[in-house]
Every structure is written in C-alpha cells, then in structure tokens.
Design a protein around this motif. Sequence first.
Motif, PDB file in Angstrom:
ATOM      1  N   ARG A  79      37.338  36.648  47.818  1.00 41.08           N
ATOM      2  CA  ARG A  79      37.401  37.469  49.039  1.00 41.08           C
ATOM      3  C   ARG A  79      38.708  38.252  49.147  1.00 41.08           C
ATOM      4  NH1 ARG A  79      37.810  40.545  52.469  1.00 41.08           N
ATOM      5  NH2 ARG A  79      37.214  40.407  54.650  1.00 41.08           N
ATOM      6  N   TYR A  80      39.812  37.652  48.682  1.00 44.15           N
ATOM      7  CA  TYR A  80      41.139  38.276  48.792  1.00 44.15           C
ATOM      8  C   TYR A  80      41.815  38.306  47.427  1.00 44.15           C
ATOM      9  CZ  TYR A  80      40.261  37.067  53.679  1.00 44.15           C
ATOM     10  OH  TYR A  80      39.694  36.934  54.925  1.00 44.15           O
ATOM     11  N   PRO A  81      41.360  39.133  46.509  1.00 49.38           N
ATOM     12  CA  PRO A  81      41.992  39.164  45.180  1.00 49.38           C
ATOM     13  C   PRO A  81      43.440  39.649  45.261  1.00 49.38           C
ATOM     14  CG  PRO A  81      40.369  40.932  45.405  1.00 49.38           C
ATOM     15  CD  PRO A  81      40.292  40.110  46.655  1.00 49.38           C
ATOM     16  N   GLY A  82      44.241  39.181  44.330  1.00 47.06           N
ATOM     17  CA  GLY A  82      45.623  39.634  44.261  1.00 47.06           C
ATOM     18  C   GLY A  82      46.601  38.813  45.070  1.00 47.06           C
ATOM     19  N   LEU A  83      46.204  37.631  45.513  1.00 46.76           N
ATOM     20  CA  LEU A  83      47.120  36.770  46.247  1.00 46.76           C
ATOM     21  C   LEU A  83      48.005  35.994  45.272  1.00 46.76           C
ATOM     22  CD1 LEU A  83      44.809  35.093  48.941  1.00 46.76           C
ATOM     23  CD2 LEU A  83      46.505  36.890  49.314  1.00 46.76           C
ATOM     24  N   SER A  84      49.169  35.614  45.736  1.00 48.62           N
ATOM     25  CA  SER A  84      50.001  34.672  44.985  1.00 48.62           C
ATOM     26  C   SER A  84      49.463  33.269  45.243  1.00 48.62           C
ATOM     27  CB  SER A  84      51.449  34.764  45.465  1.00 48.62           C
ATOM     28  OG  SER A  84      51.534  34.312  46.813  1.00 48.62           O
ATOM     29  N   ALA A  85      49.959  32.289  44.506  1.00 48.44           N
ATOM     30  CA  ALA A  85      49.562  30.900  44.762  1.00 48.44           C
ATOM     31  C   ALA A  85      49.958  30.497  46.181  1.00 48.44           C
ATOM     32  CB  ALA A  85      50.192  29.973  43.728  1.00 48.44           C
ATOM     33  N   GLU A 113      43.303  27.559  32.920  1.00 46.88           N
ATOM     34  CA  GLU A 113      42.959  26.918  31.647  1.00 46.88           C
ATOM     35  C   GLU A 113      41.471  27.081  31.327  1.00 46.88           C
ATOM     36  OE1 GLU A 113      42.893  22.371  30.243  1.00 46.88           O
ATOM     37  OE2 GLU A 113      44.886  23.090  30.850  1.00 46.88           O
ATOM     38  N   ARG A 114      40.634  27.036  32.330  1.00 46.67           N
ATOM     39  CA  ARG A 114      39.185  27.201  32.129  1.00 46.67           C
ATOM     40  C   ARG A 114      38.780  28.662  31.988  1.00 46.67           C
ATOM     41  NH1 ARG A 114      35.512  24.048  36.322  1.00 46.67           N
ATOM     42  NH2 ARG A 114      33.958  25.174  35.091  1.00 46.67           N
ATOM     43  N   GLY A 115      39.726  29.568  32.197  1.00 49.10           N
ATOM     44  CA  GLY A 115      39.415  30.988  32.082  1.00 49.10           C
ATOM     45  C   GLY A 115      38.714  31.566  33.294  1.00 49.10           C
ATOM     46  N   LEU A 116      38.807  30.890  34.441  1.00 44.00           N
ATOM     47  CA  LEU A 116      38.152  31.373  35.651  1.00 44.00           C
ATOM     48  C   LEU A 116      39.071  32.242  36.505  1.00 44.00           C
ATOM     49  CD1 LEU A 116      36.174  28.146  36.603  1.00 44.00           C
ATOM     50  CD2 LEU A 116      35.388  30.151  35.311  1.00 44.00           C
ATOM     51  N   LEU A 117      40.371  32.177  36.217  1.00 42.69           N
ATOM     52  CA  LEU A 117      41.362  33.012  36.895  1.00 42.69           C
ATOM     53  C   LEU A 117      42.170  33.750  35.856  1.00 42.69           C
ATOM     54  CD1 LEU A 117      43.073  30.724  39.593  1.00 42.69           C
ATOM     55  CD2 LEU A 117      41.101  32.219  39.867  1.00 42.69           C
ATOM     56  N   GLN A 118      42.786  34.834  36.309  1.00 43.82           N
ATOM     57  CA  GLN A 118      43.785  35.510  35.495  1.00 43.82           C
ATOM     58  C   GLN A 118      45.000  35.764  36.367  1.00 43.82           C
ATOM     59  OE1 GLN A 118      41.175  38.561  34.124  1.00 43.82           O
ATOM     60  NE2 GLN A 118      41.743  39.997  35.737  1.00 43.82           N
ATOM     61  N   ARG A 119      46.166  35.703  35.733  1.00 40.41           N
ATOM     62  CA  ARG A 119      47.431  35.873  36.446  1.00 40.41           C
ATOM     63  C   ARG A 119      48.078  37.152  35.931  1.00 40.41           C
ATOM     64  NH1 ARG A 119      51.186  31.258  37.991  1.00 40.41           N
ATOM     65  NH2 ARG A 119      49.604  30.091  36.917  1.00 40.41           N
ATOM     66  N   ASP A 120      48.624  37.910  36.850  1.00 40.62           N
ATOM     67  CA  ASP A 120      49.314  39.141  36.488  1.00 40.62           C
ATOM     68  C   ASP A 120      50.565  39.246  37.346  1.00 40.62           C
ATOM     69  OD1 ASP A 120      49.786  41.529  35.203  1.00 40.62           O
ATOM     70  OD2 ASP A 120      47.979  42.530  35.920  1.00 40.62           O
ATOM     71  N   THR A 121      51.455  40.167  37.001  1.00 41.14           N
ATOM     72  CA  THR A 121      52.642  40.376  37.830  1.00 41.14           C
ATOM     73  C   THR A 121      52.334  41.435  38.874  1.00 41.14           C
ATOM     74  OG1 THR A 121      53.498  41.954  36.231  1.00 41.14           O
ATOM     75  CG2 THR A 121      54.281  39.688  36.061  1.00 41.14           C
ATOM     76  N   HIS A 122      52.965  41.280  40.006  1.00 40.52           N
ATOM     77  CA  HIS A 122      52.797  42.213  41.116  1.00 40.52           C
ATOM     78  C   HIS A 122      53.430  43.541  40.737  1.00 40.52           C
ATOM     79  CE1 HIS A 122      53.365  43.879  45.187  1.00 40.52           C
ATOM     80  NE2 HIS A 122      52.309  43.147  45.479  1.00 40.52           N
ATOM     81  N   ASP A 123      52.775  44.644  41.071  1.00 41.86           N
ATOM     82  CA  ASP A 123      53.292  45.978  40.713  1.00 41.86           C
ATOM     83  C   ASP A 123      54.682  46.235  41.281  1.00 41.86           C
ATOM     84  OD1 ASP A 123      51.005  46.549  39.306  1.00 41.86           O
ATOM     85  OD2 ASP A 123      50.032  47.591  40.963  1.00 41.86           O
ATOM     86  N   ASP A 179      56.907  43.940  42.524  1.00 44.22           N
ATOM     87  CA  ASP A 179      57.884  42.884  42.268  1.00 44.22           C
ATOM     88  C   ASP A 179      57.473  42.122  41.021  1.00 44.22           C
ATOM     89  OD1 ASP A 179      59.646  40.779  42.241  1.00 44.22           O
ATOM     90  OD2 ASP A 179      59.234  40.108  44.289  1.00 44.22           O
ATOM     91  N   ARG A 180      58.087  42.424  39.912  1.00 44.37           N
ATOM     92  CA  ARG A 180      57.721  41.841  38.624  1.00 44.37           C
ATOM     93  C   ARG A 180      57.923  40.322  38.578  1.00 44.37           C
ATOM     94  NH1 ARG A 180      54.265  44.579  36.261  1.00 44.37           N
ATOM     95  NH2 ARG A 180      54.828  46.392  35.068  1.00 44.37           N
ATOM     96  N   ARG A 181      58.707  39.767  39.527  1.00 43.75           N
ATOM     97  CA  ARG A 181      58.936  38.326  39.550  1.00 43.75           C
ATOM     98  C   ARG A 181      57.784  37.592  40.217  1.00 43.75           C
ATOM     99  NH1 ARG A 181      64.215  38.658  42.813  1.00 43.75           N
ATOM    100  NH2 ARG A 181      62.857  40.204  43.698  1.00 43.75           N
ATOM    101  N   ARG A 182      56.979  38.284  40.969  1.00 41.73           N
ATOM    102  CA  ARG A 182      55.891  37.662  41.729  1.00 41.73           C
ATOM    103  C   ARG A 182      54.578  37.806  40.969  1.00 41.73           C
ATOM    104  NH1 ARG A 182      53.059  40.244  46.320  1.00 41.73           N
ATOM    105  NH2 ARG A 182      51.593  38.671  46.982  1.00 41.73           N
TER     106      ARG A 182
END
Length: 181
Positions: A73-79, A102-112, A114-117
């Motif tokens: 529902r809200y893609p692009g959230l941090s943990a 690990e199961r490949g159900l999520l992907q993690r990317d850096t925030h446009d 703020d590269r640290r987030r």
Amino acid sequence: MKPTTSHDTTGASGAGNPPSGPSNEHAHWELDRFLPYRLSILSNRVSQTIAGAYARRFGLGVTEWRVIAVLGRYPGLSANGVAARTAMDKVAVSRTVARLLERGLLQRDTHDDDRRRSVLELSRDGYGIYDEVVPVALEYERRLLAPLNAEERTQLDLLLRKLNEGVAQLDVEPDTPLPRD
C-alpha cells in the motif's frame, strides 16, 4: 492464619496448590472486561486465524504479512516507516525485513534525496503474493464483520477512529507517575 501470596503454595488452597484466585489483600480487577486486554485478545485471535491461511499457502507469518501489506500500500518506506505504520517493534520489523529480503519478496534501494536512507519495496514475487492475499484478507474481513449490520459497521469504524485518536493522549514518559483519580 498466614495470608497467601502468589508465591505461597501452602496456603488456604491446599498444600502444594497455588491459590485459585486473588486474595482480599490485592486490587480487584475484572481483566476480562478491561478494554486494552479485550482488544489485544481479539486482535491476536483475528491475526492468528488469518495468518493460518497465509502460512499454509505462502509460508508467511503475521509479521511478514503485515510488512508486505504495508509496503504493498505504501511502497518506498524505510524500515522505521514500516514500524510506525504497523505499530510493531523496530527489531521485529528489522528481522522480518531481513527474512523477506532473503526470500526475494522485498527489494531495498537508497532514497533519492538521502543516499544514507534505504527504502523498501515489494519485488515482483512480493507483489505476486500481495495480489493473491489481498482478496483473501478482504474476504476474512467481510466474514468477520458479517454479524454486524451496516449501522453497526459504521459505528465500529467511528469508535475505532476515536480510540486510535485517544491513544495519543495516553503516551507518557516511562518515569511519569500514573494519574490517580
């Protein structure tokens, strides 16, 4: 006669048996009528019932499904954003995110900005599960609400909103004394 306590197993209830109920020296509490307790029990029962279907079909527990549902529902959230939306403990969210990555159900990317987030999104497989589970979840909700008529459903929604707003008034610092009325 010596008063019994929760640690005394030799008191009025018989040798070696714990007391059957609270004694007169402790506060009386109708726990089964205490709203936070009742809401917690209801929430756990509903979550566990629905989670059984998710576990059998997709190998997902309650926490995994909650993270998938929020990110669907809200893609692009941090943990931390997921933790805030689900009211789950940050450590539990972190562990769940790790399992889903690990199961490949999520992907993690850096925030446009703020590269640290880092931000999280469902993967193609994650959206596949999300798209299958949403109708199942909505059917469970329909069945759960079936005993209520339309007016009662509207009233329940209003009451839940009010209770949710009221929770903010309960937030206190850990060392703040509780009010005495």
